[in-house]
Scaffold this motif. Structure first.
Motif, short mmCIF file in Angstrom:
data_model
loop_
_atom_site.label_atom_id
_atom_site.label_comp_id
_atom_site.label_asym_id
_atom_site.label_seq_id
_atom_site.Cartn_x
_atom_site.Cartn_y
_atom_site.Cartn_z
N ASP A 155 0.84 -1.21 0.00
CA ASP A 155 0.00 0.00 0.00
C ASP A 155 0.86 1.25 0.00
N ARG A 156 0.39 2.25 -0.71
CA ARG A 156 1.21 3.47 -0.80
C ARG A 156 1.41 4.12 0.56
N ASP A 157 0.40 4.08 1.43
CA ASP A 157 0.57 4.71 2.74
C ASP A 157 1.70 4.06 3.54
N GLY A 158 1.79 2.74 3.44
CA GLY A 158 2.86 2.04 4.14
C GLY A 158 4.22 2.29 3.51
N ALA A 159 4.22 2.54 2.21
CA ALA A 159 5.47 2.89 1.53
C ALA A 159 5.92 4.29 1.98
N PHE A 160 4.96 5.22 2.06
CA PHE A 160 5.30 6.57 2.52
C PHE A 160 5.85 6.51 3.95
N GLU A 161 5.23 5.64 4.77
CA GLU A 161 5.70 5.51 6.15
C GLU A 161 7.14 5.01 6.19
N LEU A 162 7.45 4.08 5.31
CA LEU A 162 8.82 3.56 5.27
C LEU A 162 9.79 4.67 4.83
N PHE A 163 9.40 5.43 3.82
CA PHE A 163 10.25 6.56 3.41
C PHE A 163 10.51 7.50 4.58
N GLY A 164 9.45 7.79 5.33
CA GLY A 164 9.60 8.67 6.48
C GLY A 164 10.53 8.11 7.54
N ALA A 165 10.55 6.77 7.66
CA ALA A 165 11.35 6.13 8.71
C ALA A 165 12.84 6.05 8.37
N LEU A 166 13.19 6.20 7.11
CA LEU A 166 14.61 6.10 6.72
C LEU A 166 15.40 7.20 7.41
N GLY A 167 16.53 6.83 7.97
CA GLY A 167 17.31 7.80 8.72
C GLY A 167 18.06 8.82 7.88
N ALA A 168 18.20 8.55 6.62
CA ALA A 168 18.97 9.43 5.73
C ALA A 168 18.39 10.84 5.71
N LYS A 169 19.24 11.84 5.88
CA LYS A 169 18.80 13.23 5.69
C LYS A 169 18.69 13.52 4.20
N ASP A 170 19.59 12.92 3.44
CA ASP A 170 19.64 13.15 1.98
C ASP A 170 18.85 12.04 1.30
N LYS A 171 17.52 12.23 1.27
CA LYS A 171 16.66 11.22 0.65
C LYS A 171 15.61 11.91 -0.19
N ARG A 172 15.07 11.19 -1.13
CA ARG A 172 13.99 11.71 -1.96
C ARG A 172 13.15 10.52 -2.42
N MET A 173 11.88 10.81 -2.74
CA MET A 173 10.94 9.76 -3.15
C MET A 173 10.35 10.15 -4.50
N HIS A 174 10.38 9.22 -5.43
CA HIS A 174 9.73 9.43 -6.72
C HIS A 174 8.52 8.51 -6.82
N VAL A 175 7.38 9.09 -7.14
CA VAL A 175 6.13 8.34 -7.18
C VAL A 175 5.55 8.41 -8.58
N HIS A 176 5.24 7.25 -9.15
CA HIS A 176 4.65 7.19 -10.49
C HIS A 176 3.37 6.37 -10.47
N PRO A 177 2.42 6.69 -11.32
CA PRO A 177 1.25 5.82 -11.43
C PRO A 177 1.67 4.43 -11.91
N GLY A 178 0.86 3.43 -11.57
CA GLY A 178 1.12 2.09 -12.07
C GLY A 178 1.15 1.06 -10.98
N LEU A 179 1.00 -0.19 -11.39
CA LEU A 179 1.02 -1.33 -10.47
C LEU A 179 2.45 -1.64 -10.03
N HIS A 180 2.56 -2.58 -9.12
CA HIS A 180 3.85 -2.96 -8.54
C HIS A 180 4.90 -3.27 -9.61
N GLY A 181 4.48 -4.00 -10.62
CA GLY A 181 5.45 -4.46 -11.62
C GLY A 181 5.61 -3.54 -12.82
N GLU A 182 5.01 -2.35 -12.72
CA GLU A 182 4.98 -1.46 -13.90
C GLU A 182 5.91 -0.26 -13.78
N LEU A 183 7.08 -0.46 -13.23
CA LEU A 183 8.03 0.65 -13.12
C LEU A 183 8.32 1.20 -14.53
#
Lengths: 239, 239
Positions: B194-222
């Motif tokens: 679920d995207r909410d759980g993915a966002f939570e994981l991003f938030g939990a990463l200790g890195a100060k230098d981090k970024r998240m890229h979000v695209h439409p599509g299913l799990h296997g559709e990068l």
């Protein structure tokens, strides 16, 4: 490539809308154009917007234009102030029923005039606007098929800067009509627009070709990397 | 630049871990190295991973290496299958208490061996792993200071693929210890995490230098754009 900067005025419905154009000094033939919508309690020639416009010209050969939003800069009492609660005239702006349609009309008239010069390629026009640049720019992008790609963000359906009608009802209607390619920017620690409401806005955008970049930081702390990505995105779509 | 591909084995604690190395055929001196963690119910030489590794070499001059994860590929019964419910041995993998530590040890031994060849720059090593490549790779990145930048994602604390202990308790402890620069990828319509759980994981990463890229599509559709961004990110940090 050098940058030519010149002011212009657009006459519309009794209004005189002041704008600034930044263009390459060596253009051969029509160049792409990006319209830049400034943030709240700012004006068309603010430091970040100026740097952005110059980068568009110098690094990508793309012209940029900005106008003062309704009641901002040369058009009224709202200028750069530090009061986070908001200038009284800024608060009043969001209570007037015609704000969004006035701004749409202002941008359309500006685009008409700019394309009328023959200096720009009418098929390669983009929009760049974050924060109030999305609050006022989203309805414009939604209604203007000449915009082929847009950078939006630092905005959403929740948070202190979204309340009191500033952001919501009109944008819920318009967001599905934003169908051009979009890059949507979110600041993870945005204190003015909650991230959940920003994610909701991203989800509501009608564009199939959209992506969201999320970086740590407060509302006003857009990183160099994030800013560069917005330019690269529009350059990739318009050049 | 041409790509040399060769297999290798790492011996560790009675285990024989099979791996593949992709390297430039014209390298002068040590080159950067990216360790690639494959997805669940896949193996070290899968089509996407192969294309990624070749792109790292050809476009960026970066070597890439992959190993079969515990019980996957040449190491056991779990191979590429279409069953979304999961191979029984795949389900069992997440119930064993030593899975994460075994995988950490496997990667560390692999990195020891690879750096021992002198072909790679020990100060320019990255990790790339999405989905199970994050489930197993996040604990590794958290515990391995030689990893200088990481691509993680398609993973999080909620969703069908996160349940039954596969993702959660260990990762909540390890996420704050991921302190190298990170690009975190999310598929907006991910049906496994679920995207909410993915966002939570991003938030939990200790890195100060981090970024998240979000695209439409299913799990296997990068998307091609998303995949390219992961390479560009590591190339920007390692070259």
């Amino acid at each position: 490539m050098g940058v030519i900067e010149r002011g212009f005025f657009v006459e519309r419905a009794g209004d005189r809308i002041p704008g600034i154009l930044w263009a390459p000094d060596e253009a051969v033939g029509p160049v792409p154009l990006v319209l830049i919508g400034h943030g709240g309690q700012s004006e068309k020639r603010n430091p970040n917007g100026l740097a952005l416009a110059r980068h568009f010209v110098r690094r990508h050969g793309i012209a940029a234009a900005a106008i003062d939003a309704v009641d901002h800069g040369e058009r009224g009492p709202i200028a750069a102030i530090e009061d986070p609660a908001g200038h009284p005239d800024y608060i009043a702006l969001w209570k007037r029923p015609d704000t969004f349609d006035r701004m749409n009309g202002d941008w359309k008239a500006t685009l008409d005039d700019l394309l009328g010069t023959g200096l720009f390629d009418a098929k390669r026009v983009g929009y760049w606007g974050l924060s109030m640049g999305t609050m006022l720019g989203l309805p414009f992008v939604a209604s203007e098929p000449r915009i082929r790609a847009a950078v939006l963000g630092l905005c959403g359906f929740a948070g202190p800067s979204a309340v009191r009608g500033r952001f919501g009802p009109r944008h819920r209607i318009d967001a599905p009509n934003v169908t051009c390619p979009v890059l949507f920017m979110v600041q993870w620690d945005d204190e003015r627009f909650d991230r959940d409401g920003a994610f909701e806005l991203f989800g509501a955008l009608g564009a199939k070709d959209k992506r969201m970049h999320v970086h740590p930081g407060l509302h006003g702390e857009l990183s160099v990397e994030a800013s560069a990505a917005t330019r690269e995105f529009l350059a990739g779509r318009l050049t």
